[in-house]
Every structure is written in structure tokens, then in C-alpha cells.
Design a protein around this motif. Structure first.
Motif, mmCIF file in Angstrom:
data_model
loop_
_atom_site.group_PDB
_atom_site.id
_atom_site.type_symbol
_atom_site.label_atom_id
_atom_site.label_comp_id
_atom_site.label_asym_id
_atom_site.label_seq_id
_atom_site.Cartn_x
_atom_site.Cartn_y
_atom_site.Cartn_z
ATOM 1 N N ILE A 1 29.286 -99.444 -78.410
ATOM 2 C CA ILE A 1 30.389 -100.080 -79.127
ATOM 3 C C ILE A 1 31.583 -100.210 -78.171
ATOM 4 O O ILE A 1 32.136 -99.211 -77.729
ATOM 5 C CB ILE A 1 30.781 -99.256 -80.373
ATOM 6 C CG1 ILE A 1 29.579 -99.154 -81.325
ATOM 7 C CG2 ILE A 1 31.992 -99.878 -81.069
ATOM 8 C CD1 ILE A 1 29.776 -98.171 -82.466
ATOM 9 N N MET B 1 32.866 -105.655 -79.514
ATOM 10 C CA MET B 1 32.107 -105.356 -80.717
ATOM 11 C C MET B 1 33.028 -104.896 -81.839
ATOM 12 O O MET B 1 32.850 -105.270 -82.998
ATOM 13 C CB MET B 1 31.032 -104.301 -80.454
ATOM 14 C CG MET B 1 30.100 -104.144 -81.647
ATOM 15 S SD MET B 1 28.786 -102.961 -81.377
ATOM 16 C CE MET B 1 27.975 -103.654 -79.977
ATOM 17 N N LYS C 1 34.662 -96.457 -80.944
ATOM 18 C CA LYS C 1 34.619 -97.042 -79.601
ATOM 19 C C LYS C 1 33.980 -96.022 -78.663
ATOM 20 O O LYS C 1 34.303 -94.840 -78.704
ATOM 21 C CB LYS C 1 36.038 -97.359 -79.136
ATOM 22 C CG LYS C 1 36.115 -98.011 -77.777
ATOM 23 C CD LYS C 1 37.559 -98.347 -77.467
ATOM 24 C CE LYS C 1 37.705 -98.986 -76.115
ATOM 25 N NZ LYS C 1 39.102 -99.364 -75.859
ATOM 26 N N LEU D 1 25.771 -98.324 -81.895
ATOM 27 C CA LEU D 1 25.163 -98.825 -83.124
ATOM 28 C C LEU D 1 23.666 -98.708 -82.941
ATOM 29 O O LEU D 1 23.124 -99.130 -81.913
ATOM 30 C CB LEU D 1 25.495 -100.305 -83.343
ATOM 31 C CG LEU D 1 26.808 -100.687 -83.981
ATOM 32 C CD1 LEU D 1 26.852 -102.198 -84.192
ATOM 33 C CD2 LEU D 1 27.034 -99.966 -85.294
ATOM 34 N N GLY E 1 25.678 -95.664 -87.167
ATOM 35 C CA GLY E 1 26.377 -95.481 -85.912
ATOM 36 C C GLY E 1 26.185 -94.065 -85.410
ATOM 37 O O GLY E 1 25.890 -93.152 -86.180
#
Length: 193
Positions: A138, A142, A169, A173, A179
Motif C-alpha cells: 500500500i 493506492m 501505508k 492488501l 489488509g
């Protein structure tokens, strides 16, 4: 007069939805730019065993919070679910801090596809993951696609919590619908061989 104008301005500001309010969860599977990245994503496998157990009778119908590291030596609430009898409680073997563990609920059919067999008791036992995941990092781009309000986090849609799941961040994913926080990825996953 000034007091009336200030009061009117405050009232008007309060009548509009706040920009700082929580974002609606985003279904990343419907964003082509993200899904294209999974075509060349690396495969990862969990290197540490996951602990698993069946729910205890007294836990059924109760709230079940899932905590993750906040990256600052503490923890934060990730999701909150209701315990049912068709899930397995999964847990990391090491605490996030003190006696707070990263634990989450996994539907039994997903558990068997991931770990091969179901737990048979309400006591935690180790299970080695047999399934690999595709995961993409990420980054800023994104986060924009996911509608981030702060440039550091976003909320993705997940099947087990209407409020969604916060992603970070520097985290990842996974191709299934979840996540993985940066610290969790570093400590618990490795490239599949």
C-alpha cells in the motif's frame, strides 16, 4: 452583530457533513488499477504458525474485538465482530503488548482451506498455514485510489464487519479481502518458495 454572524457561521458549518468523519469502506476489488497489480503480485506465506481454537459456549453472541499494533508500541482496534459458532478464533502466538493479542475470527470453511483442518477444542493449538496469498504494498497512489482522508490509512470493505477494515501505508492488501499492517507483515510473512 459580530456574535450573531459567528454563531450563524458555526451553525452553518455544523449542518454540513464533516470531512473528518470516517470514510465509507471501499471495495478494492472494484478498482481496476488495484486489481491489475495482483496479476504480478508476489506470493507470501505465513512463516509463524497461527493459533486456532473453537469458540466457548459463553462467548457466543458476544462482541469480539480485533486489535493490531499501532506502530508506536501500543495497539488499536481494527474491527469488532460478534462471535458465532461457525467461526474459528485465530491468534498470533506473541502479544502485541502485555496481554493484548492480535486475534480475529475466521469462518470455518475459510479456515479449512487455509490451514487444512479445524481445531477440535476451545484451547489454542498451533496450525501451519498451507495456503499462500498474493499481496501488494500500500503506497501513496493506492491510498488515493482507496479514498484516504489522511494519506496514511484507508478503510476497505470486508465481509465480516460493516464498518470495514483499516489498512495502512506501508502495509499490504491481500487478494482475499483483507489488509496486513506493516509490522504484522514484517514479523509474520515471508515470500513463498
Amino acid at each position: 452583530m459580530k456574535k450573531t454572524l459567528v454563531l450563524a457561521a458555526i451553525t452553518a458549518a455544523l449542518s454540513f457533513p464533516s470531512i473528518a468523519s470516517a470514510a465509507d469502506p471501499v471495495e478494492f476489488q472494484k478498482i481496476p488499477q488495484i486489481m491489475q497489480q495482483f496479476e504480478s503480485a508476489q506470493l507470501y506465506v505465513k512463516k509463524a504458525p497461527t493459533l486456532g481454537r473453537l469458540p466457548k459456549q459463553q462467548e457466543l453472541g458476544q462482541d469480539f474485538p480485533t486489535y493490531v499494533s499501532d506502530g508506536k508500541g501500543g495497539y488499536t482496534l481494527e474491527t469488532n465482530n460478534v462471535m458465532t459458532d461457525d467461526v474459528v478464533i485465530a491468534s498470533m502466538s506473541k502479544p502485541i503488548v502485555a496481554d493484548v493479542y492480535n486475534q480475529w475470527l475466521v469462518p470455518k470453511d475459510v479456515w479449512t482451506g487455509t490451514y487444512g483442518e479445524l481445531p477440535t477444542s476451545t484451547e489454542f493449538k498451533p496450525f501451519k498455514r498451507i495456503a499462500t496469498i498474493k499481496a501488494i504494498k500500500i503506497d501513496d497512489a493506492m491510498l488515493k485510489l482507496l479514498g484516504s482522508n489522511d494519506g496514511e490509512t484507508a478503510v476497505i470493505k470486508v465481509s465480516w464487519d460493516d464498518k470495514g477494515m483499516k489498512v495502512y501505508k506501508g502495509g499490504y492488501l491481500a487478494d482475499y479481502e483483507y489488509g496486513i499492517a506493516p509490522q504484522e507483515m514484517q514479523e509474520n510473512y515471508e515470500l513463498a518458495k
